[in-house]
Design an enzyme around this catalytic site. Structure first.
Site, PDB file in Angstrom:
ATOM      1  N   TYR A  14       0.843  -1.196   0.000  1.00 45.59           N
ATOM      2  CA  TYR A  14       0.000   0.000   0.000  1.00 45.59           C
ATOM      3  C   TYR A  14       0.879   1.247   0.000  1.00 45.59           C
ATOM      4  O   TYR A  14       0.576   2.233  -0.662  1.00 45.59           O
ATOM      5  CB  TYR A  14      -0.935  -0.008   1.210  1.00 45.59           C
ATOM      6  CG  TYR A  14      -1.932  -1.146   1.171  1.00 45.59           C
ATOM      7  CD1 TYR A  14      -2.980  -1.150   0.261  1.00 45.59           C
ATOM      8  CD2 TYR A  14      -1.814  -2.220   2.035  1.00 45.59           C
ATOM      9  CE1 TYR A  14      -3.887  -2.196   0.214  1.00 45.59           C
ATOM     10  CE2 TYR A  14      -2.717  -3.278   2.002  1.00 45.59           C
ATOM     11  CZ  TYR A  14      -3.750  -3.260   1.091  1.00 45.59           C
ATOM     12  OH  TYR A  14      -4.643  -4.297   1.045  1.00 45.59           O
ATOM     13  N   ASN A  36     -12.724  -1.089  -4.314  1.00 47.20           N
ATOM     14  CA  ASN A  36     -12.647  -1.515  -5.710  1.00 47.20           C
ATOM     15  C   ASN A  36     -13.757  -2.525  -6.032  1.00 47.20           C
ATOM     16  O   ASN A  36     -13.746  -3.639  -5.537  1.00 47.20           O
ATOM     17  CB  ASN A  36     -11.265  -2.143  -5.969  1.00 47.20           C
ATOM     18  CG  ASN A  36     -11.125  -2.727  -7.357  1.00 47.20           C
ATOM     19  OD1 ASN A  36     -11.898  -2.429  -8.249  1.00 47.20           O
ATOM     20  ND2 ASN A  36     -10.121  -3.563  -7.528  1.00 47.20           N
ATOM     21  N   CYS A  44      -6.547  -5.599  -7.435  1.00 53.73           N
ATOM     22  CA  CYS A  44      -6.221  -5.177  -6.078  1.00 53.73           C
ATOM     23  C   CYS A  44      -5.667  -6.327  -5.231  1.00 53.73           C
ATOM     24  O   CYS A  44      -5.069  -6.086  -4.185  1.00 53.73           O
ATOM     25  CB  CYS A  44      -7.423  -4.528  -5.407  1.00 53.73           C
ATOM     26  SG  CYS A  44      -8.865  -5.584  -5.295  1.00 53.73           S
ATOM     27  N   GLU A  71      -1.112 -16.663 -10.295  1.00 57.79           N
ATOM     28  CA  GLU A  71      -0.163 -15.832 -11.040  1.00 57.79           C
ATOM     29  C   GLU A  71       1.284 -16.299 -10.845  1.00 57.79           C
ATOM     30  O   GLU A  71       2.205 -15.646 -11.294  1.00 57.79           O
ATOM     31  CB  GLU A  71      -0.307 -14.374 -10.617  1.00 57.79           C
ATOM     32  CG  GLU A  71      -1.635 -13.787 -11.028  1.00 57.79           C
ATOM     33  CD  GLU A  71      -1.709 -12.296 -10.774  1.00 57.79           C
ATOM     34  OE1 GLU A  71      -0.667 -11.653 -10.604  1.00 57.79           O
ATOM     35  OE2 GLU A  71      -2.838 -11.770 -10.768  1.00 57.79           O
TER      36      GLU A  71
END
Length: 78
Positions: A14, A36, A44, A71
């Site tokens: 952040y 979001n 996010c 990922e």
């Protein structure tokens, strides 16, 4: 938007996002990220607290961890 610029398979804190957008408050960034509504389109899940924990995620920490692993990141919540 800074979140959209985080490459797949990478994470940011952040604080790093705050610095990128000239915001001094990591908490303010966290609050904005939590609002979001497009969780996958605006990634996010790639933003973590500097503590190294997963942090909160609108649909749960398991989903955030799953997406990070999808990922290619090996991440266990301490």
């Amino acid at each position: 938007m800074a979140l959209s610029e985080i490459p797949m398979g990478q994470i940011r804190t952040y604080g790093q996002i705050g610095k990128a957008i000239s915001c001094q408050s990591a908490q303010a960034v966290g609050t904005a990220v939590s609002k979001n509504p497009w969780l996958i389109l605006i990634p996010c899940h790639r933003v973590l607290p500097s503590s190294g924990h997963l942090g909160n995620y609108a649909v749960g920490e398991d989903v955030k961890c799953f997406l990070l692993r999808l990922e290619g990141l090996r991440f266990d919540n301490p």
